[in-house]
Design a protein around this motif. Sequence first.
Motif, PDB file in Angstrom:
ATOM      1  N   MET A   1      43.859  50.859  26.881  1.00 12.97           N
ATOM      2  CA  MET A   1      44.852  50.319  25.974  1.00 12.97           C
ATOM      3  C   MET A   1      45.634  49.178  26.650  1.00 12.97           C
ATOM      4  O   MET A   1      45.880  48.126  26.055  1.00 12.97           O
ATOM      5  N   ALA A   2      46.002  49.394  27.913  1.00 11.34           N
ATOM      6  CA  ALA A   2      46.721  48.361  28.657  1.00 11.34           C
ATOM      7  C   ALA A   2      45.859  47.111  28.826  1.00 11.34           C
ATOM      8  O   ALA A   2      46.356  45.982  28.777  1.00 11.34           O
ATOM      9  N   GLU A   3      44.548  47.310  29.007  1.00  7.08           N
ATOM     10  CA  GLU A   3      43.643  46.173  29.105  1.00  7.08           C
ATOM     11  C   GLU A   3      43.550  45.444  27.771  1.00  7.08           C
ATOM     12  O   GLU A   3      43.551  44.205  27.727  1.00  7.08           O
ATOM     13  N   GLN A   4      43.491  46.210  26.698  1.00  4.92           N
ATOM     14  CA  GLN A   4      43.333  45.621  25.367  1.00  4.92           C
ATOM     15  C   GLN A   4      44.554  44.801  24.973  1.00  4.92           C
ATOM     16  O   GLN A   4      44.430  43.730  24.368  1.00  4.92           O
ATOM     17  N   ILE A   5      45.761  45.286  25.303  1.00  2.00           N
ATOM     18  CA  ILE A   5      46.972  44.562  24.916  1.00  2.00           C
ATOM     19  C   ILE A   5      47.445  43.619  26.024  1.00  2.00           C
ATOM     20  O   ILE A   5      48.553  43.101  25.994  1.00  2.00           O
ATOM     21  N   GLN A   6      46.562  43.429  27.028  1.00  2.00           N
ATOM     22  CA  GLN A   6      46.714  42.374  28.037  1.00  2.00           C
ATOM     23  C   GLN A   6      48.002  42.509  28.853  1.00  2.00           C
ATOM     24  O   GLN A   6      48.736  41.537  29.031  1.00  2.00           O
TER      25      GLN A   6
ATOM     26  N   ASN B   1      42.323  50.164  42.525  1.00  3.82           N
ATOM     27  CA  ASN B   1      41.428  49.674  41.478  1.00  3.82           C
ATOM     28  C   ASN B   1      41.970  48.391  40.853  1.00  3.82           C
ATOM     29  O   ASN B   1      43.164  48.292  40.571  1.00  3.82           O
ATOM     30  N   VAL B   2      41.081  47.443  40.637  1.00  4.58           N
ATOM     31  CA  VAL B   2      41.432  46.186  39.982  1.00  4.58           C
ATOM     32  C   VAL B   2      40.672  46.110  38.665  1.00  4.58           C
ATOM     33  O   VAL B   2      39.443  46.194  38.641  1.00  4.58           O
ATOM     34  N   SER B   3      41.396  45.980  37.571  1.00  6.87           N
ATOM     35  CA  SER B   3      40.772  45.898  36.248  1.00  6.87           C
ATOM     36  C   SER B   3      40.049  44.567  36.076  1.00  6.87           C
ATOM     37  O   SER B   3      40.525  43.526  36.559  1.00  6.87           O
ATOM     38  N   PRO B   4      38.898  44.567  35.394  1.00  8.44           N
ATOM     39  CA  PRO B   4      38.215  43.299  35.109  1.00  8.44           C
ATOM     40  C   PRO B   4      39.121  42.297  34.394  1.00  8.44           C
ATOM     41  O   PRO B   4      38.992  41.086  34.597  1.00  8.44           O
ATOM     42  N   THR B   5      40.062  42.782  33.574  1.00  6.89           N
ATOM     43  CA  THR B   5      40.933  41.869  32.839  1.00  6.89           C
ATOM     44  C   THR B   5      41.899  41.132  33.754  1.00  6.89           C
ATOM     45  O   THR B   5      42.435  40.090  33.380  1.00  6.89           O
ATOM     46  N   GLN B   6      42.126  41.661  34.975  1.00  4.51           N
ATOM     47  CA  GLN B   6      43.020  40.970  35.915  1.00  4.51           C
ATOM     48  C   GLN B   6      42.380  39.697  36.451  1.00  4.51           C
ATOM     49  O   GLN B   6      43.082  38.843  36.991  1.00  4.51           O
ATOM     50  N   PHE B   7      41.064  39.576  36.288  1.00  3.23           N
ATOM     51  CA  PHE B   7      40.392  38.356  36.738  1.00  3.23           C
ATOM     52  C   PHE B   7      40.593  37.209  35.747  1.00  3.23           C
ATOM     53  O   PHE B   7      40.247  36.076  36.050  1.00  3.23           O
TER      54      PHE B   7
ATOM     55  N   GLU C   1      43.533  36.129  34.778  1.00  2.00           N
ATOM     56  CA  GLU C   1      44.577  35.364  35.472  1.00  2.00           C
ATOM     57  C   GLU C   1      44.350  35.547  36.964  1.00  2.00           C
ATOM     58  O   GLU C   1      45.107  36.229  37.656  1.00  2.00           O
ATOM     59  N   SER C   2      43.292  34.924  37.475  1.00  4.28           N
ATOM     60  CA  SER C   2      42.892  35.163  38.859  1.00  4.28           C
ATOM     61  C   SER C   2      43.954  34.722  39.868  1.00  4.28           C
ATOM     62  O   SER C   2      44.126  35.351  40.917  1.00  4.28           O
ATOM     63  N   ARG C   3      44.679  33.651  39.552  1.00  4.44           N
ATOM     64  CA  ARG C   3      45.735  33.206  40.469  1.00  4.44           C
ATOM     65  C   ARG C   3      46.820  34.263  40.595  1.00  4.44           C
ATOM     66  O   ARG C   3      47.364  34.494  41.678  1.00  4.44           O
ATOM     67  N   LEU C   4      47.134  34.907  39.460  1.00  6.63           N
ATOM     68  CA  LEU C   4      48.152  35.954  39.472  1.00  6.63           C
ATOM     69  C   LEU C   4      47.662  37.154  40.276  1.00  6.63           C
ATOM     70  O   LEU C   4      48.439  37.780  41.012  1.00  6.63           O
TER      71      LEU C   4
END
Length: 445
Positions: free
Chosen positions: A242-247, A281-287, A289-292
């Motif tokens: 859910m957190a990934e979906q709502i970014q 763990n690093v979520s794929p969605t964190q990539f 905003e790769s700089r962040l």
Amino acid sequence: MAESNPEKTGSTDNLTGLINRVGLESSLKELDLSEAKALSVVSVEISRFGNVSDSMGAELGNKIIAMTAKRLTKMFPTAVFIGRTHGDHFCLVFKNQQDLEEQLALLQDFTQRPFAVRGQVIVLSVRVGVALWDPVAEETQDLLHSAEIALHRAKREGLKVCFFDQDMKEQAKERHKLENDLRVSLATRHVELHKAISNDEFALVYQPIVNVRNGTIHACEALIRWTHPDRGFVSPAEFIPMAEQIQIMDVLGSWILRKACADAMAWPANEDGSEVGVSVNVSPTQFVESRLLVASVKQAIEESGISPSRLKLEITESTAFATTMVSVLEELKALGCTIALDDFGTGYSSLTQLNDLPLDYVKLDQSFIRQIGSDDVAVDQHGTRLSKAVLALCASFDQIAIVEGVETKHQLTCVTDMGADLVQGYYFSKPLKMPDILTFLNQWK
């Protein structure tokens, strides 16, 4: 020809000329109850259209949308309405429910007919949500919302077609409330991060990863837990997607990194003097905003004072960011961190990932280990052969394997005999809160 009267509703989609969402809702609202009872509303989404649009460009993407609209209009001349609600979403309204199965079969046939666009052949697929008239419905236009709820269910469960029922609406309301609770909690967390104040709703627990060759603790994996003030424990399997979906994984992920690194600084070293690492763990969605992501890792290292080599970042197999992931991982490795590929063997193109990504470790998914020791001899043999093959594969790529999900002495003996050095699972310990992991590490021999 399908009925869509833009002059009547004053609402058309500029790209396709179809009636738009406002027009659909208005037209449905104007139907009387006797007409509505015979209606079926079909919500259609072009699956993975974003990937097609990204690869071909926005202009060709728009052309495909326009061609789709034209083909839908041609294929469904008896539809009461055909509209484009937004993006790659369309809606078809049929009057005779007796013919609905035939219309749905035509929709699937629609996906088998490729488009030729500037020399390229494009084959689309669709997911479909269907709503029939329900006496519980408050308004005729509610049918559109119901069809979209069914479509969302089809997407979540990987179905081609899903029919709406009232339970879905209640579940959708509950999911929406949970999403809102998560947003509120993380908004609070965001403020408190800057104030360095802990939020008791979120906490980390740690599960040891044991080096079975020398008897030391190699690292501890950080796992997040959410205790909602009203709902109690909320499973990570529910709120992480859910957190990934709502970014908002960048906010949550940043907090996890900082907290895990800070906690690890309090852990005692092994008896041989080696320091215990911390896996995050690093979520794929964190990539996205790769700089962040890189900045968050730097901040966690600098604030905690941890040696970068102790920080192990676990990534999952994904096609979504494959093109950018390599450069980001190389940048993270340049900081001194190590990289582990999590859940190996369950995702996309594992062999490709092993060859292309700058990895230090590979974590075997626990599904491989669960079968070892099964009362069913065939299942036990299958799990043993599969685990042995995957461990040999990792060795051939010079990757250090971490075996997850070891729960029994028999499983431990088997994977150790197969050549595994690093093992994680309930056999050694369940995930522990910070005070308990300190006790575990101090008492470990």
